[in-house]
Design an enzyme around this catalytic site. Structure first.
Site, PDB file in Angstrom:
ATOM      1  N   SER A   1       0.830  -1.200   0.000  1.00  0.00           N
ATOM      2  CA  SER A   1       0.000   0.000   0.000  1.00  0.00           C
ATOM      3  C   SER A   1       0.863   1.248   0.000  1.00  0.00           C
ATOM      4  CB  SER A   1      -0.908   0.012   1.241  1.00  0.00           C
ATOM      5  OG  SER A   1      -1.621   1.238   1.326  1.00  0.00           O
TER       6      SER A   1
ATOM      7  N   TYR B   1      -3.067  -0.961  10.258  1.00  0.00           N
ATOM      8  CA  TYR B   1      -3.014  -1.441   8.876  1.00  0.00           C
ATOM      9  C   TYR B   1      -1.712  -1.018   8.218  1.00  0.00           C
ATOM     10  CZ  TYR B   1      -4.000  -1.460   3.846  1.00  0.00           C
ATOM     11  OH  TYR B   1      -3.928  -1.649   2.490  1.00  0.00           O
TER      12      TYR B   1
END
Length: 259
Positions: free
Chosen positions: A151, A164
């Site tokens: 990400s 996360y």
């Protein structure tokens, strides 16, 4: 399943979390370029079979593999189903390409993260990925490919999803170390880091929301929201022979977010 082709004929790929979104786009693209693709899913068998059907109708080869990651016995379940699928198709067992795409979000600040949420997001995004990759390496021939979908939050501060972001940072470090470890075998290990992508994961604030779309587009240098096929092209490139001299690195597929 359009775009410039890379030749993956004769290769077998496993894509985790492939029943929707980025995972589905990756599975379809790998199959379009000739790979036999194992489509992993956790619970939605209907969606996984839709992916397999779409690939088959387009002239590709695929089969569904059920395994809920982040649970006890997940790696064993995954590869038991993978081996069974290969046998049903009369295919050979080597695994040439592993795409670690499965992951869950955790939209919570440090004050909001509970121990259970923390453990869950690490179990799926980091622990499962680690041990799936370890097992895959016992099956992967020299010259194999491992691609981790991470990400852009490892480059851009994301306090609203801090746990996360931590999992994806851990994967970045894992990729760097593993690339060095398996490099002598000609196996490459790389990351693809998406930005704002129009998928079910972002549907609550992005899909059908003009304000959300405008905000996400404004963060990207290319001034638009990404779509799953923006990511699948990068993954397929790394899976191909064209990327045989690229390892231990990250392809930033954020559209130039926050440059």
């Amino acid at each position: 399943m359009s775009g410039e082709s890379t030749d993956l004929r004769g290769k077998t790929a496993l894509v985790t979390g492939a029943s929707r979104g980025i995972g589905r786009a990756v599975a379809e693209r790998l199959a379009a370029d000739g790979a036999l693709v194992a489509v992993n899913y956790a619970r939605d068998e209907v969606a996984a079979k839709e992916v397999v059907a779409a690939i088959t109708e387009a002239g590709g080869r695929a089969f569904a593999v059920k395994a809920e990651l982040g649970t006890d016995g997940d790696v064993e379940s995954l590869f038991t189903a993978f081996d069974a699928g290969l046998r049903e198709l009369g295919a050979e067992p080597p695994l040439d390409i592993l795409v670690n795409n499965a992951g869950i979000g955790a939209k919570a600040t440090i004050e909001e993260v509970t121990p259970d949420l923390y453990d869950q997001v690490f179990a799926v995004n980091t622990r499962a990925l680690f041990f799936i990759t370890r097992e895959a390496l016992t099956r992967m021939p020299d010259g194999g490919r491992i691609i981790n979908v991470t990400s852009g939050v490892t480059r851009i501060a994301f306090p609203e999803g801090i746990s996360y972001a931590m999992t994806k940072g851990a994967v970045d470090t894992f990729t760097l170390a593993l690339a060095k470890h398996v490099g002598p075998r000609g196996i490459t290990v790389n990351n693809v880091a998406p930005g704002f992508i129009d998928t079910d994961v972002n549907a609550d604030w992005l899909r059908g929301n003009p304000e959300g779309q405008a905000y996400a587009a404004s963060r990207a240098a290319v001034a638009r929201v990404g779509v799953p096929h923006d990511i699948s092209g990068a993954v397929t490139f790394l899976a191909s022979d064209a990327a045989s001299f690229i390892t231990g690195t990250i392809i930033d597929a954020t559209g130039g977010a926050d440059l």
